[in-house]
Design a protein around this motif. Structure first.
Motif, PDB file in Angstrom:
ATOM      1  N   UNK A 258       0.996  -1.302   0.001  1.00 66.53           N
ATOM      2  CA  UNK A 258      -0.111   0.174   0.058  1.00 66.53           C
ATOM      3  C   UNK A 258       0.847   1.222   0.055  1.00 66.53           C
ATOM      4  N   UNK A 259       0.464   2.361  -0.770  1.00 67.72           N
ATOM      5  CA  UNK A 259       1.203   3.631  -0.812  1.00 67.72           C
ATOM      6  C   UNK A 259       0.302   4.593  -1.158  1.00 67.72           C
ATOM      7  N   UNK A 260       0.141   5.573  -0.421  1.00 70.34           N
ATOM      8  CA  UNK A 260      -0.514   7.023  -0.758  1.00 70.34           C
ATOM      9  C   UNK A 260       0.437   8.129  -1.286  1.00 70.34           C
ATOM     10  N   UNK A 261      -0.257   8.599  -2.286  1.00 69.19           N
ATOM     11  CA  UNK A 261       0.563   9.681  -3.167  1.00 69.19           C
ATOM     12  C   UNK A 261      -0.827  10.497  -3.803  1.00 69.19           C
ATOM     13  N   UNK A 262      -0.226  11.662  -3.906  1.00 70.25           N
ATOM     14  CA  UNK A 262      -1.405  12.661  -4.932  1.00 70.25           C
ATOM     15  C   UNK A 262      -0.994  12.050  -6.120  1.00 70.25           C
ATOM     16  N   UNK A 263      -2.130  12.344  -7.140  1.00 72.69           N
ATOM     17  CA  UNK A 263      -1.828  11.588  -8.444  1.00 72.69           C
ATOM     18  C   UNK A 263      -0.942  12.341  -9.229  1.00 72.69           C
ATOM     19  N   UNK A 264      -0.670  13.582  -8.901  1.00 73.06           N
ATOM     20  CA  UNK A 264       0.409  14.240  -9.829  1.00 73.06           C
ATOM     21  C   UNK A 264       1.836  13.704  -9.283  1.00 73.06           C
ATOM     22  N   UNK A 265       2.052  13.064  -8.326  1.00 80.35           N
ATOM     23  CA  UNK A 265       3.129  12.803  -8.033  1.00 80.35           C
ATOM     24  C   UNK A 265       3.470  11.245  -8.051  1.00 80.35           C
ATOM     25  N   UNK A 266       2.543  10.446  -8.751  1.00 75.84           N
ATOM     26  CA  UNK A 266       2.789   9.020  -9.231  1.00 75.84           C
ATOM     27  C   UNK A 266       3.535   8.897 -10.535  1.00 75.84           C
ATOM     28  N   UNK A 267       4.859   8.717 -10.425  1.00 76.97           N
ATOM     29  CA  UNK A 267       5.653   8.488 -11.517  1.00 76.97           C
ATOM     30  C   UNK A 267       5.310   7.356 -12.505  1.00 76.97           C
ATOM     31  N   UNK A 268       5.811   7.244 -13.651  1.00 69.39           N
ATOM     32  CA  UNK A 268       5.538   5.787 -14.237  1.00 69.39           C
ATOM     33  C   UNK A 268       6.162   4.720 -13.814  1.00 69.39           C
ATOM     34  N   UNK A 269       7.155   5.169 -13.124  1.00 74.27           N
ATOM     35  CA  UNK A 269       7.774   3.818 -12.354  1.00 74.27           C
ATOM     36  C   UNK A 269       6.892   3.308 -11.177  1.00 74.27           C
ATOM     37  N   UNK A 270       6.221   4.095 -10.454  1.00 74.42           N
ATOM     38  CA  UNK A 270       5.452   3.790  -9.348  1.00 74.42           C
ATOM     39  C   UNK A 270       4.237   3.088  -9.985  1.00 74.42           C
TER      40      UNK A 270
ATOM     41  N   UNK B  94       3.899   1.509 -12.702  1.00 70.33           N
ATOM     42  CA  UNK B  94       4.279   0.149 -13.247  1.00 70.33           C
ATOM     43  C   UNK B  94       4.427  -0.852 -12.116  1.00 70.33           C
ATOM     44  N   UNK B  95       5.092  -0.516 -11.090  1.00 69.25           N
ATOM     45  CA  UNK B  95       5.389  -1.404 -10.030  1.00 69.25           C
ATOM     46  C   UNK B  95       4.212  -1.814  -9.363  1.00 69.25           C
ATOM     47  N   UNK B  96       3.101  -0.618  -8.983  1.00 69.70           N
ATOM     48  CA  UNK B  96       2.041  -1.173  -8.585  1.00 69.70           C
ATOM     49  C   UNK B  96       1.024  -2.179  -9.247  1.00 69.70           C
ATOM     50  N   UNK B  97       1.084  -2.005 -10.542  1.00 68.63           N
ATOM     51  CA  UNK B  97       0.333  -2.967 -11.353  1.00 68.63           C
ATOM     52  C   UNK B  97       1.034  -4.221 -11.427  1.00 68.63           C
ATOM     53  N   UNK B  98       2.539  -4.070 -11.695  1.00 66.43           N
ATOM     54  CA  UNK B  98       3.049  -5.431 -11.715  1.00 66.43           C
ATOM     55  C   UNK B  98       2.853  -6.541 -10.369  1.00 66.43           C
ATOM     56  N   UNK B  99       2.931  -5.920  -9.333  1.00 68.72           N
ATOM     57  CA  UNK B  99       2.910  -6.587  -8.006  1.00 68.72           C
ATOM     58  C   UNK B  99       1.144  -6.942  -7.897  1.00 68.72           C
TER      59      UNK B  99
ATOM     60  N   UNK C 210     -12.935   4.028  -4.244  1.00 66.89           N
ATOM     61  CA  UNK C 210     -12.104   5.102  -4.350  1.00 66.89           C
ATOM     62  C   UNK C 210     -11.460   5.625  -3.349  1.00 66.89           C
ATOM     63  N   UNK C 211     -10.679   6.663  -3.365  1.00 70.14           N
ATOM     64  CA  UNK C 211      -9.924   7.048  -2.209  1.00 70.14           C
ATOM     65  C   UNK C 211      -8.976   8.172  -2.440  1.00 70.14           C
ATOM     66  N   UNK C 212      -8.818   9.332  -1.846  1.00 73.16           N
ATOM     67  CA  UNK C 212      -8.025  10.417  -2.040  1.00 73.16           C
ATOM     68  C   UNK C 212      -6.591  10.116  -1.950  1.00 73.16           C
ATOM     69  N   UNK C 213      -5.658  10.310  -2.960  1.00 76.61           N
ATOM     70  CA  UNK C 213      -4.269   9.964  -2.974  1.00 76.61           C
ATOM     71  C   UNK C 213      -4.139   8.530  -2.941  1.00 76.61           C
ATOM     72  N   UNK C 214      -5.041   7.697  -3.547  1.00 76.46           N
ATOM     73  CA  UNK C 214      -4.971   6.290  -3.740  1.00 76.46           C
ATOM     74  C   UNK C 214      -5.112   5.835  -4.930  1.00 76.46           C
ATOM     75  N   UNK C 215      -4.901   6.767  -6.110  1.00 80.78           N
ATOM     76  CA  UNK C 215      -5.163   6.431  -7.315  1.00 80.78           C
ATOM     77  C   UNK C 215      -4.505   5.296  -7.984  1.00 80.78           C
ATOM     78  N   UNK C 216      -3.197   5.205  -7.949  1.00 80.08           N
ATOM     79  CA  UNK C 216      -2.376   3.872  -8.261  1.00 80.08           C
ATOM     80  C   UNK C 216      -2.729   2.785  -7.620  1.00 80.08           C
ATOM     81  N   UNK C 217      -2.904   2.808  -6.336  1.00 78.52           N
ATOM     82  CA  UNK C 217      -3.176   1.517  -5.781  1.00 78.52           C
ATOM     83  C   UNK C 217      -4.704   1.016  -6.205  1.00 78.52           C
ATOM     84  N   UNK C 218      -5.772   2.024  -6.067  1.00 82.90           N
ATOM     85  CA  UNK C 218      -7.204   1.581  -6.253  1.00 82.90           C
ATOM     86  C   UNK C 218      -7.322   1.219  -7.849  1.00 82.90           C
ATOM     87  N   UNK C 219      -6.552   1.853  -8.665  1.00 88.93           N
ATOM     88  CA  UNK C 219      -6.537   1.213 -10.112  1.00 88.93           C
ATOM     89  C   UNK C 219      -5.964  -0.088 -10.301  1.00 88.93           C
TER      90      UNK C 219
END
Length: 235
Positions: free
Chosen positions: A83-95, A97-102, A137-146
């Protein structure tokens, strides 16, 4: 009532070393199943396997050992994730990718490893683990929720694909759960948040394990469904 997912075969739990995965492993073991745990760390299971679920080759090799040492796999539960919380604009392509890979990749890799044996045997049960955030959904959870939302689509599609060959696929999507993933300062532990929940508390790992066991042993009529023990966070 028991189904094809119970008895007579091994169970595999990814993410078995701690938290929800450890509780599920213990609960399955209590039913008499031989349990293999797949994690980055050693797990308290009959067969502890260390591998990165995002590495398909490593997963295939690890689950090949399950077949050799514990026998055919009749139950798979895919818990591994982070689990990781980040504002959407701070989610890098690497983050991203890793979230989806795992999460998505790890789920797909584990399923690919056990499905041939289940289909050959004409039965088996797969329980994927998503999240209440995939539903609400949840604030600052975009890549995790996706990533967790992608697991829902995968689960429903796979369920349709293999149901007529005896393999049931369903999903458990827990709400905020009392595990080490939630740090003491996590907003999910904040009293103000907990008071918004009808049950006024976090979900316990043993409650998630009971939901999984229900789908494995009692829910023979469930196919492609999502069971969400979430303390009322999403109703």
């Amino acid at each position: 009532m028991t189904t094809s997912g119970s008895g007579g075969g091994a169970a595999v739990v990814t993410g078995a070393a701690s938290g929800i995965g450890a509780s599920i492993s213990a609960r399955l073991s209590a039913t008499g199943r031989r349990v293999a745990g797949l994690d980055l760390q050693e797990s308290d299971t009959d067969l502890s396997l260390v591998a990165d679920v995002s590495d398909r080759g490593a997963v295939l090799n690890a689950l090949g050992r399950v077949q050799d040492e514990l026998g055919p796999v009749s139950v798979l539960v895919t818990v591994a994730g982070y689990y990781e919380m980040l504002p959407a604009q701070e989610i890098t392509p690497e983050k991203w990718r890793r979230m989806l890979e795992v999460h998505l990749g790890g789920t797909c890799n584990a399923c690919a490893a056990v499905l041939p044996g289940m289909l050959e045997a004409g039965g088996g049960t797969i329980i994927t683990v998503s999240s209440e955030l995939a539903l609400g959904g949840g604030a600052e959870d975009a890549h995790y929720a996706a990533a967790k939302g992608a697991i829902l689509g995968f689960t429903k599609s796979l369920a349709v694909e293999v149901a007529d060959r005896g393999v049931r696929v369903n999903c458990v999507a827990p709400g905020p759960t009392d595990t080490p993933l939630l740090e003491p300062t996590s907003p999910w532990r904040d009293k103000a948040f907990l008071e918004t929940l009808p049950l006024r508390r976090l979900v316990r790992t043993d409650e998630v394990a009971e939901a999984v066991l229900f789908l494995v042993d009692e829910g023979g009529f469930f196919c492609g469904q999502v069971l969400s023990p979430n303390a009322g966070a999403v109703i």
